[in-house]
Design a protein around this motif. Sequence first.
Motif, PDB file in Angstrom:
ATOM      1  N   LEU A 158      91.285   6.244  36.808  1.00 55.82           N
ATOM      2  CA  LEU A 158      91.401   6.166  38.264  1.00 55.82           C
ATOM      3  C   LEU A 158      92.502   5.196  38.673  1.00 55.82           C
ATOM      4  O   LEU A 158      93.329   5.501  39.555  1.00 55.82           O
ATOM      5  CB  LEU A 158      90.057   5.741  38.861  1.00 55.82           C
ATOM      6  CG  LEU A 158      90.028   5.444  40.363  1.00 55.82           C
ATOM      7  CD1 LEU A 158      90.413   6.675  41.167  1.00 55.82           C
ATOM      8  CD2 LEU A 158      88.647   4.940  40.783  1.00 55.82           C
ATOM      9  N   ALA A 159      92.550   4.025  38.017  1.00 55.65           N
ATOM     10  CA  ALA A 159      93.560   3.027  38.374  1.00 55.65           C
ATOM     11  C   ALA A 159      94.967   3.556  38.107  1.00 55.65           C
ATOM     12  O   ALA A 159      95.902   3.303  38.886  1.00 55.65           O
ATOM     13  CB  ALA A 159      93.317   1.739  37.583  1.00 55.65           C
ATOM     14  N   HIS A 160      95.134   4.293  37.027  1.00 59.59           N
ATOM     15  CA  HIS A 160      96.460   4.830  36.718  1.00 59.59           C
ATOM     16  C   HIS A 160      96.886   5.866  37.762  1.00 59.59           C
ATOM     17  O   HIS A 160      98.039   5.856  38.217  1.00 59.59           O
ATOM     18  CB  HIS A 160      96.451   5.461  35.330  1.00 59.59           C
ATOM     19  CG  HIS A 160      97.755   6.100  34.950  1.00 59.59           C
ATOM     20  ND1 HIS A 160      98.825   5.383  34.458  1.00 59.59           N
ATOM     21  CD2 HIS A 160      98.168   7.394  35.018  1.00 59.59           C
ATOM     22  CE1 HIS A 160      99.832   6.203  34.231  1.00 59.59           C
ATOM     23  NE2 HIS A 160      99.461   7.432  34.562  1.00 59.59           N
ATOM     24  N   VAL A 161      95.987   6.749  38.138  1.00 58.24           N
ATOM     25  CA  VAL A 161      96.336   7.777  39.117  1.00 58.24           C
ATOM     26  C   VAL A 161      96.632   7.146  40.466  1.00 58.24           C
ATOM     27  O   VAL A 161      97.607   7.519  41.145  1.00 58.24           O
ATOM     28  CB  VAL A 161      95.202   8.819  39.218  1.00 58.24           C
ATOM     29  CG1 VAL A 161      95.436   9.761  40.388  1.00 58.24           C
ATOM     30  CG2 VAL A 161      95.098   9.613  37.921  1.00 58.24           C
ATOM     31  N   LEU A 162      95.830   6.178  40.885  1.00 55.08           N
ATOM     32  CA  LEU A 162      96.079   5.532  42.171  1.00 55.08           C
ATOM     33  C   LEU A 162      97.351   4.700  42.133  1.00 55.08           C
ATOM     34  O   LEU A 162      97.957   4.444  43.178  1.00 55.08           O
ATOM     35  CB  LEU A 162      94.893   4.645  42.547  1.00 55.08           C
ATOM     36  CG  LEU A 162      93.569   5.369  42.833  1.00 55.08           C
ATOM     37  CD1 LEU A 162      92.506   4.376  43.274  1.00 55.08           C
ATOM     38  CD2 LEU A 162      93.751   6.449  43.886  1.00 55.08           C
ATOM     39  N   GLY A 175     100.126   5.654  41.032  1.00 55.99           N
ATOM     40  CA  GLY A 175     101.235   6.516  41.422  1.00 55.99           C
ATOM     41  C   GLY A 175     102.473   6.377  40.570  1.00 55.99           C
ATOM     42  O   GLY A 175     103.590   6.527  41.068  1.00 55.99           O
ATOM     43  N   THR A 176     102.326   6.104  39.264  1.00 54.02           N
ATOM     44  CA  THR A 176     103.509   5.915  38.418  1.00 54.02           C
ATOM     45  C   THR A 176     104.188   7.234  38.072  1.00 54.02           C
ATOM     46  O   THR A 176     105.376   7.248  37.752  1.00 54.02           O
ATOM     47  CB  THR A 176     103.115   5.222  37.111  1.00 54.02           C
ATOM     48  OG1 THR A 176     102.228   6.075  36.369  1.00 54.02           O
ATOM     49  CG2 THR A 176     102.421   3.896  37.396  1.00 54.02           C
ATOM     50  N   GLY A 177     103.461   8.321  38.064  1.00 56.66           N
ATOM     51  CA  GLY A 177     104.038   9.598  37.677  1.00 56.66           C
ATOM     52  C   GLY A 177     104.157   9.798  36.176  1.00 56.66           C
ATOM     53  O   GLY A 177     104.768  10.772  35.729  1.00 56.66           O
ATOM     54  N   ASP A 178     103.602   8.884  35.391  1.00 57.34           N
ATOM     55  CA  ASP A 178     103.644   8.991  33.925  1.00 57.34           C
ATOM     56  C   ASP A 178     102.555   9.959  33.480  1.00 57.34           C
ATOM     57  O   ASP A 178     101.397   9.579  33.305  1.00 57.34           O
ATOM     58  CB  ASP A 178     103.431   7.611  33.309  1.00 57.34           C
ATOM     59  CG  ASP A 178     103.537   7.629  31.792  1.00 57.34           C
ATOM     60  OD1 ASP A 178     103.705   8.726  31.221  1.00 57.34           O
ATOM     61  OD2 ASP A 178     103.422   6.549  31.179  1.00 57.34           O
ATOM     62  N   ARG A 179     102.931  11.221  33.300  1.00 58.40           N
ATOM     63  CA  ARG A 179     101.928  12.230  32.973  1.00 58.40           C
ATOM     64  C   ARG A 179     101.367  12.068  31.569  1.00 58.40           C
ATOM     65  O   ARG A 179     100.191  12.340  31.336  1.00 58.40           O
ATOM     66  CB  ARG A 179     102.523  13.625  33.135  1.00 58.40           C
ATOM     67  CG  ARG A 179     102.858  13.992  34.570  1.00 58.40           C
ATOM     68  CD  ARG A 179     103.158  15.465  34.695  1.00 58.40           C
ATOM     69  NE  ARG A 179     103.436  15.844  36.070  1.00 58.40           N
ATOM     70  CZ  ARG A 179     103.566  17.100  36.470  1.00 58.40           C
ATOM     71  NH1 ARG A 179     103.460  18.084  35.597  1.00 58.40           N
ATOM     72  NH2 ARG A 179     103.812  17.379  37.729  1.00 58.40           N
ATOM     73  N   ALA A 180     102.188  11.659  30.617  1.00 57.46           N
ATOM     74  CA  ALA A 180     101.701  11.506  29.245  1.00 57.46           C
ATOM     75  C   ALA A 180     100.571  10.492  29.186  1.00 57.46           C
ATOM     76  O   ALA A 180      99.523  10.733  28.574  1.00 57.46           O
ATOM     77  CB  ALA A 180     102.848  11.098  28.322  1.00 57.46           C
ATOM     78  N   THR A 181     100.764   9.347  29.829  1.00 52.98           N
ATOM     79  CA  THR A 181      99.694   8.337  29.865  1.00 52.98           C
ATOM     80  C   THR A 181      98.492   8.857  30.626  1.00 52.98           C
ATOM     81  O   THR A 181      97.342   8.608  30.241  1.00 52.98           O
ATOM     82  CB  THR A 181     100.217   7.042  30.509  1.00 52.98           C
ATOM     83  OG1 THR A 181     101.330   6.558  29.746  1.00 52.98           O
ATOM     84  CG2 THR A 181      99.130   5.977  30.548  1.00 52.98           C
ATOM     85  N   ARG A 182      98.743   9.576  31.703  1.00 53.69           N
ATOM     86  CA  ARG A 182      97.632  10.116  32.496  1.00 53.69           C
ATOM     87  C   ARG A 182      96.782  11.069  31.679  1.00 53.69           C
ATOM     88  O   ARG A 182      95.543  11.004  31.713  1.00 53.69           O
ATOM     89  CB  ARG A 182      98.196  10.835  33.724  1.00 53.69           C
ATOM     90  CG  ARG A 182      97.135  11.308  34.699  1.00 53.69           C
ATOM     91  CD  ARG A 182      97.792  11.905  35.915  1.00 53.69           C
ATOM     92  NE  ARG A 182      98.108  13.315  35.754  1.00 53.69           N
ATOM     93  CZ  ARG A 182      98.980  13.974  36.524  1.00 53.69           C
ATOM     94  NH1 ARG A 182      99.636  13.330  37.469  1.00 53.69           N
ATOM     95  NH2 ARG A 182      99.196  15.261  36.329  1.00 53.69           N
ATOM     96  N   TRP A 183      97.431  11.950  30.919  1.00 50.14           N
ATOM     97  CA  TRP A 183      96.669  12.901  30.111  1.00 50.14           C
ATOM     98  C   TRP A 183      95.897  12.197  29.001  1.00 50.14           C
ATOM     99  O   TRP A 183      94.781  12.584  28.675  1.00 50.14           O
ATOM    100  CB  TRP A 183      97.611  13.952  29.541  1.00 50.14           C
ATOM    101  CG  TRP A 183      98.175  14.868  30.581  1.00 50.14           C
ATOM    102  CD1 TRP A 183      97.604  15.192  31.790  1.00 50.14           C
ATOM    103  CD2 TRP A 183      99.420  15.563  30.535  1.00 50.14           C
ATOM    104  NE1 TRP A 183      98.421  16.041  32.494  1.00 50.14           N
ATOM    105  CE2 TRP A 183      99.539  16.295  31.753  1.00 50.14           C
ATOM    106  CE3 TRP A 183     100.451  15.644  29.606  1.00 50.14           C
ATOM    107  CZ2 TRP A 183     100.640  17.096  32.035  1.00 50.14           C
ATOM    108  CZ3 TRP A 183     101.553  16.446  29.884  1.00 50.14           C
ATOM    109  CH2 TRP A 183     101.646  17.160  31.088  1.00 50.14           C
ATOM    110  N   ALA A 206      86.593   3.686  30.764  1.00 47.80           N
ATOM    111  CA  ALA A 206      87.633   4.710  30.594  1.00 47.80           C
ATOM    112  C   ALA A 206      87.894   5.442  31.907  1.00 47.80           C
ATOM    113  O   ALA A 206      89.053   5.720  32.255  1.00 47.80           O
ATOM    114  CB  ALA A 206      87.216   5.695  29.512  1.00 47.80           C
ATOM    115  N   ALA A 207      86.831   5.768  32.648  1.00 49.11           N
ATOM    116  CA  ALA A 207      87.013   6.428  33.944  1.00 49.11           C
ATOM    117  C   ALA A 207      87.743   5.508  34.922  1.00 49.11           C
ATOM    118  O   ALA A 207      88.609   5.960  35.699  1.00 49.11           O
ATOM    119  CB  ALA A 207      85.645   6.837  34.507  1.00 49.11           C
ATOM    120  N   HIS A 208      87.418   4.221  34.890  1.00 55.38           N
ATOM    121  CA  HIS A 208      88.075   3.258  35.781  1.00 55.38           C
ATOM    122  C   HIS A 208      89.563   3.144  35.452  1.00 55.38           C
ATOM    123  O   HIS A 208      90.413   3.088  36.354  1.00 55.38           O
ATOM    124  CB  HIS A 208      87.387   1.897  35.637  1.00 55.38           C
ATOM    125  CG  HIS A 208      87.910   0.843  36.558  1.00 55.38           C
ATOM    126  ND1 HIS A 208      88.976   0.032  36.230  1.00 55.38           N
ATOM    127  CD2 HIS A 208      87.527   0.463  37.809  1.00 55.38           C
ATOM    128  CE1 HIS A 208      89.220  -0.797  37.223  1.00 55.38           C
ATOM    129  NE2 HIS A 208      88.368  -0.560  38.197  1.00 55.38           N
TER     130      HIS A 208
END
Length: 650
Positions: free
Chosen positions: A509-513, A515-523, A504-506
């Motif tokens: 990290l992969a989503h943030v790196l 750089g998609t800007g999709d905050r809903a998925t990030r949260w 889950a942490a990986h």
Amino acid sequence: MSRSAPALPPWLAHALRTQRGPVPWSAVVRGALAAGPLLAGAVLLGRPTLGVAAAIGAMLAGINDRPGSRRASVGRIGTPALAGAAGLAVGTSAGDHAPAVLLTLLLTGLGLVAGGISALGPVGSSIGTQLLVGAAVGAGMPLPEPGWQRALAFLAGAGWLLVLRLALPTPGSLAGDFRFDGERDAVAGVYEAIAALLGAAGSKAATVRRAALTAALDQAQDALAGPRLRRYASSAAERRLHAQYAAALPLAEAATALAWAGEPVPARACEGPRRLAAAVRDGTRAGRLPAPSRTAPALRALDDALLRAAAAFDRAEGGDLHGRRRSRAAPVRTLLGVRGREYGMRVALCFGVSAAIAQALHHARWYGQHEHWYWLPATAVFLVKPDLGPLASRVLCRAAGTVLGALLFAGFAAVLPRPEGLIALVAVSGALIPVATRHFAAQTAVVTVLVLALVMVGGEPEVSAVRIGETLLACAVVLVVGHLPMPGQRGDGIRARLAEAGAAAHAYLAHVLGGTGDRATRWALRREAYRTLAEARTAIALASAELPPLARHTDGTDEIAALLEELVDTVTACAVHLDDTGRIGPRHTERLAGLQDELARRRDRVGLRLPEPLGVARGTVGARARPAPRPGRDGETAVRPAPDRDGVVR
């Protein structure tokens, strides 16, 4: 020079630890109105044995009647009750028709299934427990009614307590729609935890406060995501709570980034989340919020999140809960995986051996004509539950609680009139269960008094001494089985939880790196990373408090969990910095690389499989631009208004 007292061993310290908090008066009232009145009604109708089954259902439902939302209580109380009724019907049929050897094999197989289900989580643990307790009571408590009648009576008892939970308002809940008092408390708790984390930034307490924020978010998410007839929130009050929860996620993200930076935050920054918490509890609008300074990316993110929260509080249009997105096959994988197999085999062995010994003693008539042999296997079910504490602690608390409860009941039985006095004792014990759940020994003592009173009303003689002997025998069985080697490596369940947390942490990290800007998925990914880490940390803490022969198998796992938590904190700080600048700063890059390298070095020491480290390049990540203008309070996109003279943003 004074010498400090020697530290207690972890298993003993856990046995002496008691949870604290206010008395749950609403749960006390429900407990008093559940088992006792049901038993009294059955006695008046001339069916005391059906009243016993109903009161047992209400008692087990009362143990699961924990603080939270009404919607969540449907699954937390109702689903285990269905399993308990099924176990009661199966156990009664098997006890009436199966010979001793076949009955033992059947109960052992049922223990294997129930143990695997228990690996699914707290509700799964309650399902497995009530399934086995129902089977033991059905097979070992001969009553005149057929199994289906006893199962229906059991369901009626649990259903009655659930009706009380859904219908009765709790104290202080009349300020708004009382149906959502649990949800309001949970969402307000998130804002209070955010304020506490901001206040602890730059101090040693920040790590503890961040863990408390994770727990508050988990509780609110569960409270709002309970079972529903419709897919979406159907009332204005519920949509408002969804919007308020969703508005807390960027605030929590900014607060985590500020705590990661390790610098104190001005006290003014804590005031906004506190006022939002009060608005949630009172059902009012956010009003005027103090504006924190905007001198750093995380402070700017906090300021933006406060403005969005104020707008969300005013509009109350609902919001995504960003819950766990798992496939339907995930529970099956858990049940058949390492955790399900490991716990299932141990439960099956404990339950089967206890049932075999109980039947052997029953057929040998070691206690005369006494026919009720359910106590020993039912006791083993509670003793083998790891979520009640370390094994040695569970055994010590169960033995002490049973001895105390049996002695208390022997004294009550000698002076109370029958059945009126015993029914009153059942009602009082039901009222005490919500308070007694703070300590396993206290809960055991109260439940022992309640069950002994129930079965005496049902026609069983006073057998306190016998119950003490059976409890001590069950303790010995579970202690022996708990230390036996099993197929596979000890601690595989802990490593499986850590592997889930690492994955889950990986993913986060992969989503943030990316750089998609999709905050809903990030949260959603951030919530999953912190939740799985919290579950792993809880399991590790319990395992490390076991006796040394068991605790040593999880050596090193706590350090890996701490590294993973720091990695997720760092990723959160990176996400906030990226939103503000479109780049990852040198401090973030170096910390991410260092944490991934340290995890790669440590994972092999404990035999843990974690994803391969991701490369982190300095500079721009993805095609990220500066964030869009923030929404105004009326829903328009506008430049942020200047604060008033007192620093308050309208």
